[in-house]
Motif scaffolding. Structure first.
Motif, short mmCIF file in Angstrom:
data_model
loop_
_atom_site.label_atom_id
_atom_site.label_comp_id
_atom_site.label_asym_id
_atom_site.label_seq_id
_atom_site.Cartn_x
_atom_site.Cartn_y
_atom_site.Cartn_z
N UNK A 144 -26.55 -16.51 -4.63
CA UNK A 144 -25.15 -16.19 -4.92
C UNK A 144 -24.29 -17.45 -4.83
N UNK A 145 -24.62 -18.34 -3.90
CA UNK A 145 -23.89 -19.60 -3.77
C UNK A 145 -24.02 -20.43 -5.05
N UNK A 146 -25.23 -20.52 -5.60
CA UNK A 146 -25.43 -21.27 -6.85
C UNK A 146 -24.65 -20.64 -8.00
N UNK A 147 -24.58 -19.31 -8.03
CA UNK A 147 -23.80 -18.62 -9.06
C UNK A 147 -22.31 -18.95 -8.90
N UNK A 156 -26.52 -24.34 -18.70
CA UNK A 156 -27.13 -23.04 -18.44
C UNK A 156 -27.31 -22.24 -19.72
N UNK A 157 -26.29 -22.20 -20.55
CA UNK A 157 -26.33 -21.39 -21.77
C UNK A 157 -26.99 -22.11 -22.94
N UNK A 160 -28.30 -27.79 -7.86
CA UNK A 160 -28.65 -26.38 -8.04
C UNK A 160 -28.96 -26.00 -9.47
N UNK A 161 -28.92 -26.95 -10.40
CA UNK A 161 -29.07 -26.63 -11.83
C UNK A 161 -30.39 -25.95 -12.12
N UNK A 162 -31.47 -26.43 -11.54
CA UNK A 162 -32.80 -25.87 -11.83
C UNK A 162 -33.36 -25.05 -10.69
N UNK A 168 -27.88 -16.39 -16.30
CA UNK A 168 -28.21 -16.86 -14.96
C UNK A 168 -29.30 -16.00 -14.35
N UNK A 169 -29.16 -14.68 -14.44
CA UNK A 169 -30.15 -13.78 -13.85
C UNK A 169 -31.48 -13.88 -14.60
#
Length: 791
Positions: A591-594, A684-685, A637-639, A724-725
């Motif tokens: 959740x922190x990375x999100x 991410x996208x 946290x990207x990967x 993300x999920x």
């Protein structure tokens, strides 16, 4: 209105208690030295220990816990617990779990001072009876009440435990599967502060729920996400306690009466129990259930229309590895049940739980299934090697001295106060980034003064700046010290202007792989470095760990709570300080990375990280003048969405003043942060066509007056959630996925409210985000209807 019941039946005569020999009261020579509003408040609330003329005196059935000794492992609690004698009681419920009861009692750190302990126990066969008798022999500072029939029924024993002797002011309930992570004296001192905290005309705190803390986000018994009300939490007592309005909470945090760690005013409990019949108090679980029903009725509204309080960090876990009650079919938390019969073998072998391993884990629920046993011959001591990185551009000097003292004192306190005797070597790297106000010199002078008053320090200061007149200063530890603390202070000039350059250069000079960040105008909370280091050492997959923070300033605003900073004795000019706000961050790594996609959810001066991981991510971006840390965390946290976490405790007091870097260049920081978010979302996208406008609206919906931009931001948000999920689902827990959905729902609601402000009633027809809100949260129909009716 429900009629008042008879309550638990009073016994015809006082039962004989199985207790230790009467303990002597302890007189506190320093009672009259208790100062400050908070300490004075507690003293008035719970009273002081009275000494007899001979300095001792017998007291039947009163077994006390010495806070001045029991809190030796809790640095933060020493100012209060060392001076208080808490007139309170603890009531423990136990059935067929002698070994778990033994471990609970050990975790209380019972001594001989101020807390009366009752255990109401029951066994179903002779094997458990023998086990309990063995526990009684090893723990005699307790009143044991054995449940049976007639005058020894559960209802009668509960009445006796509540009414025995001279009543204390507060009472704590525990079940035998609880394990305390803090000494009971420290917990009860915090509870006393919380339960007495109220002002005229304002609601008071009803309960102190020890098993909860800001990092709890999951209800194990219901298998549901249960996020803490972070926006409603308010730190009090220097960040040791969180208070909140129960009306703004749900799930675990809306619970009122809890027999697993709940603390209450004794008078409130007696009044509540008086509304219950005997059948309502025939079993701990039935007591808890019926009490919560009664508290929701109008009869006790004067109690329940109040606030709740929780500790600001983990203080208790519930080891749900078996089930002995047959009232409710509550699930166990472990993969396989460990029967109470099997745990009898632990009692025979002398097995003990390793409390430190529980404190070094990050649990999102209070009910857990781990049984961490101590290894044979294990001492608990660890060799810890740390570097602390402090860039210095401007202090001023008095703030820099305070910051330095808060770092240097941490290994000293660990040596003096901890029973584990961890070996700590500390390197402090100071990078002089064109400092002209004497802050660097003040930091070195403060370190020298501390070393001269603590003979256990082996100190070396090496000033490598070209203009320095004294290059190396040494002070060896006294040869009489059994354990010396090695502290080295290395001062380097920054090769180029700018904080990012200073940080990268200082990082190269750090000798340890564990590096803590600190700013020269902040104050580190006691115990911060050890707690973070233990956590990283126990969780090798994590790269960065932060803490919560309290933002403060020297404001005279009386509406802000007063703050007593630690280590004030090392500050010449002692300004008064007040809390501006609490920065309570998300603990769950996924959740922190999100959340990092939308804002910097880590307080930079609170973090500790692995040097290798930060350098592998490219270090600090020197092109960023104000948001170098945010860019770095997005890279880390990207990967790997589980690379970062925050510990749910206050590790930093973050100062705001006119000269601080965070108070200057706000527009530059906003632009850089928007750009960092944009790049992270593009990555991410895998989309190059994203516009910074949608990103800025997502980060701050209140800045947009365009319904079209708000709709585009909402569509972007849903796309981010799905991607993300899908990308990181393998590394996310089910609870984290649920929490991300809840967070996304709240962000959609914020965008919808902004659209409603812009469009009014036309939002129903002209706004896509409104329709999205209706689709995602159908339970909010009444809220939306109310808004439209008022428009």
């Amino acid at each position: 209105k429900k009629e008042r019941g008879r309550g638990p039946t009073a016994p015809a005569e006082v039962l004989t208690l199985t207790t230790m020999s009467s303990a002597e009261k302890i007189s506190h020579d320093d009672d009259n030295d208790i100062g400050g509003d908070v300490l004075g408040l507690i003293s008035a609330f719970i009273g002081r220990a009275e000494a007899s003329a001979s300095g001792g005196g017998q007291q039947h059935g009163r077994h006390r816990v010495g806070p001045h000794r029991a809190c030796h492992q809790t640095v933060e609690g020493r100012e209060i617990a060392a001076k208080l004698s808490t007139d309170s009681r603890v009531i423990v419920f136990s059935k067929d779990r002698p070994w778990q009861l033994q471990q609970l009692l050990k975790s209380l750190h019972l001594h001989d001072d101020a807390i009366e302990v009752f255990v109401i126990l029951k066994w179903s066969n002779m094997a458990f009876e023998r086990g309990y008798k063995k526990v009684m022999q090893g723990q005699d500072k307790v009143n044991y009440l054995v449940e049976g029939g007639g005058n020894s029924s559960f209802s009668t024993l509960l009445y006796q435990a509540l009414n025995h002797g001279d009543r204390g002011e507060i009472v704590m309930f525990l079940t035998d599967d609880c394990l305390l992570l803090e000494p009971i004296a420290c917990i009860m001192a915090s509870a006393a502060i919380a339960l007495q905290r109220h002002k005229t005309g304002k609601r008071r705190v009803f309960n102190f729920l020890t098993r909860l803390h800001p990092g709890i986000s999951y209800c194990q018994t219901r298998n549901l996400a249960s996020p803490s009300p972070r926006n409603a939490l308010r730190y009090v007592s220097n960040g040791k306690i969180c208070c909140y309005d129960r009306a703004l909470s749900s799930g675990e945090f809306a619970y009122m009466f809890d027999v697993s760690g709940g603390v209450y005013r004794l008078g409130d409990v007696i009044e509540m129990v008086s509304y219950l019949d005997n059948q309502d108090t025939c079993h701990p679980n039935i007591l808890e259930s019926r009490a919560n029903q009664i508290l929701k009725s109008n009869s006790l509204q004067h109690l329940t229309d109040q606030l709740s309080a929780i500790p600001s960090r983990p203080s208790l876990v519930i080891l749900t590895v078996n089930r002995v009650q047959d009232i409710y079919n509550a699930p166990i938390a472990s993969d396989e049940s460990v029967s109470p019969e099997a745990l009898l073998q632990y009692l025979e072998r002398g097995e003990e739980l390793d409390v430190e391993r529980y404190t070094s884990r990050l649990y999102d629920a209070s009910h857990i299934g781990d049984l961490h046993l101590k290894e044979r011959g294990e001492t608990g001591a660890q060799a810890i090697d740390l570097s602390v990185l402090i860039p210095v551009h401007r202090g001023p000097a008095k703030y820099a001295s305070h910051a330095m003292a808060s770092i240097v004192m941490q290994p000293i306190e660990e040596l003096l106060l901890s029973s584990s005797r961890n070996s700590l070597s500390l390197q402090i790297v100071i990078v002089d980034d064109r400092c002209r106000d004497g802050s660097v010199e003040a930091m070195m002078e403060t370190t020298k003064q501390i070393a001269q008053t603590h003979s256990c320090i082996n100190l070396v200061i090496d000033d490598k700046r070209p203009a320095s007149t004294s290059k190396i200063w040494k002070r060896p530890a006294s040869p009489d010290c059994k354990a010396a603390i090695i502290i080295s202070v290395d001062v380097f000039p920054s090769p180029r202007p700018g904080i990012a350059c200073a940080l990268n250069h200082g990082l190269d000079m750090c000798k340890s792989d564990l590096v803590a960040r600190m700013d020269c105008d902040d104050v580190a909370a006691p115990g911060r470095l050890i707690r973070q280091a233990r956590f990283l050492m126990a969780n090798q997959s994590l790269s960065v760990v932060g803490t919560s923070a309290v933002l403060f300033s020297s404001t005279n605003d009386l509406d802000c709570d007063q703050l007593e900073l630690p280590y004030r004795e090392y500050v010449v000019n002692r300004d008064s300080h007040r809390v501006l706000r609490s920065n309570i961050t998300v603990s769950d790594p996924g959740v922190l990375s999100w959340c990092m996609l939308f804002s910097c959810a880590l307080a930079h001066p609170s973090v500790m990280f692995r040097k290798r991981a930060v350098q592998d991510a490219g270090g600090y971006d020197e092109n960023n003048a104000r948001s170098e840390d945010y860019q770095l965390w997005l890279q880390v946290s990207a990967e790997n969405p589980r690379a970062m976490a925050t510990l749910p405790f206050v590790g930093l007091y973050h100062r705001k003043h006119s000269g601080s870097s965070s108070s200057r260049g706000a527009n530059i920081q906003k632009d850089e942060s928007n750009h960092a978010s944009l790049q992270a979302m593009k990555h991410l996208l895998e989309r190059a066509d994203l516009d910074v406008t949608s990103v800025s609206v997502l980060r701050d919906p209140q800045q947009s007056d365009s319904p079209q931009d708000i709709d585009l931001a909402a569509e972007l948000l849903e796309s981010l959630e799905q991607t993300f999920v899908a990308k990181h689902g393998y590394g996310l827990t089910k609870n984290e996925i649920d929490l991300i959905r809840i967070d996304c729902d709240e962000r959609i609601a914020q965008l919808s409210m902004r659209a409603f402000t812009v469009l009014g009633r036309n939002v129903v027809e002209k706004s896509k985000v409104w329709a999205m809100w209706c689709r995602r949260t159908p339970d909010g129909q009444l809220e939306r209807l109310s808004l439209l009716c008022k428009a």
